[in-house]
Design an enzyme around this catalytic site. Structure first.
Site, PDB file in Angstrom:
ATOM      1  CE  LYS A 109     103.727  34.575  60.263  1.00 53.58           C
ATOM      2  NZ  LYS A 109     104.086  33.675  59.143  1.00 53.58           N
ATOM      3  CB  ALA A 146     101.089  28.548  59.186  1.00 55.74           C
ATOM      4  CG  ASP A 147     106.994  31.581  60.760  1.00 55.25           C
ATOM      5  OD1 ASP A 147     106.773  32.673  60.203  1.00 55.25           O
ATOM      6  OD2 ASP A 147     108.138  31.111  60.920  1.00 55.25           O
ATOM      7  CB  THR A 148     107.695  27.379  56.988  1.00 57.96           C
ATOM      8  OG1 THR A 148     106.339  26.955  56.826  1.00 57.96           O
ATOM      9  CG2 THR A 148     108.631  26.250  56.575  1.00 57.96           C
ATOM     10  N   GLY A 193     105.198  25.562  62.046  1.00 57.36           N
ATOM     11  CA  GLY A 193     104.393  25.712  63.240  1.00 57.36           C
ATOM     12  C   GLY A 193     103.020  26.219  62.855  1.00 57.36           C
TER      13      GLY A 193
END
Length: 222
Positions: A59, A86-88, A123
Site C-alpha cells: 500500500k 497499514a494492514d491488519t 503491519g
C-alpha cells in the site's frame, strides 16, 4: 504534531483515520487500491506478521510510486511527505483469517475465534519522501532519496464462548465483511471480548504508541 512534515494515510479506513486524529496528527488521505490487485500475489506461505507487513508495504509503495511518477498529488510537499501504509490480519492457531467474503464465511470465522485466544497483527510501512521526490519531478530516480521502514505489532484477544445464535445475530446486524477476522472490536462485539493482552488501538487498525515513536525516528533520520 509533526508539523514539519506532510503525512499521508494510504488507507480509506475510517478507523485508522480516527486513531491518527486521536493521536493529534494532521494528515491527508490518499487510499491505495493495491491490496485488491495484489492480494492473490502475496508470497505464500507467510507467517501472520509477515503477511501484514508485506501488505502494508504494498500500500505504501503504491502511493509512493504514484507520487514519484507524478500520477498523484498531495497538498503540501515543501517539507517532505511521510506515507503510512497499514494492514491488519487475524490469526487463530496459525491460520490467517482475512476479511470474510460473505455471511457464511464470517460466521465460520467467528466460530473459530469464540471461546479462545487469538492474535491480531497490524503491519505498518512508513515511507518518507523529500520534497523533490514527492513532487514527481525526479520520476523513479527519486526513490533513491526515499526512506522506508516496515514493522508489525501483535495484540492477543480472548473471546467469550458464543452460541450459534449470537454469532448469526452479530453478523446479520453488523455485516463485518470489511473486517479482518469478521469482527470490529470497537463496536458491539465488545460484548464478547473477555481479555486483551497488548495494544488495543493495534486491534482497531494502528498501533498508536509504536507508530508515534517510529514516525519520530524516521523524521529524525531524514
Amino acid at each position: 504534531m509533526f508539523d514539519d512534515i506532510h503525512i499521508v494515510l494510504a488507507s480509506a479506513s475510517p478507523r485508522r483515520s480516527e486513531i491518527l486524529t486521536k493521536m493529534g496528527i494532521t494528515f491527508e488521505k490518499l487510499p491505495s487500491e493495491a491490496e485488491a490487485v495484489f492480494k492473490d500475489k502475496v508470497d505464500e506461505p507467510l507467517k501472520p506478521h509477515e503477511k501484514a507487513e508485506q501488505l502494508s508495504y504494498v500500500k505504501a509503495a503504491d502511493i509512493a510510486g504514484k507520487l514519484l511518477m507524478g500520477e498523484a498529488r498531495v497538498g503540501k510537499i515543501s517539507k517532505g511527505v511521510l506515507i503510512i501504509g497499514a494492514d491488519t490480519v487475524v490469526s487463530a492457531y496459525g491460520e490467517i483469517l482475512g476479511k470474510p467474503e460473505g455471511f457464511d464465511e464470517a460466521c465460520v470465522m467467528l466460530d473459530k475465534l469464540q471461546g479462545r485466544w487469538h492474535e491480531v497483527y497490524t503491519g505498518v510501512t512508513l515511507v518518507y519522501m523529500p520534497p523533490e521526490a514527492a513532487s514527481g519531478a525526479q520520476g523513479l530516480a527519486g526513490h533513491e532519496k526515499a526512506k522506508q521502514k516496515t514493522f508489525s505489532v501483535c495484540s492477543n484477544v480472548e473471546i467469550y464462548p458464543m452460541s450459534g445464535e449470537e454469532i448469526v445475530d452479530y453478523v446479520a446486524k453488523e455485516k463485518p465483511y470489511d473486517k479482518a477476522g469478521g469482527y470490529a472490536i470497537q463496536g458491539s462485539f465488545c460484548n464478547f471480548v473477555k481479555a486483551i493482552d497488548g495494544d488495543y488501538e493495534n486491534i482497531v487498525g494502528l498501533p498508536a504508541s509504536r507508530l508515534y515513536h517510529e514516525i519520530k525516528e524516521i523524521i529524525s533520520e531524514a
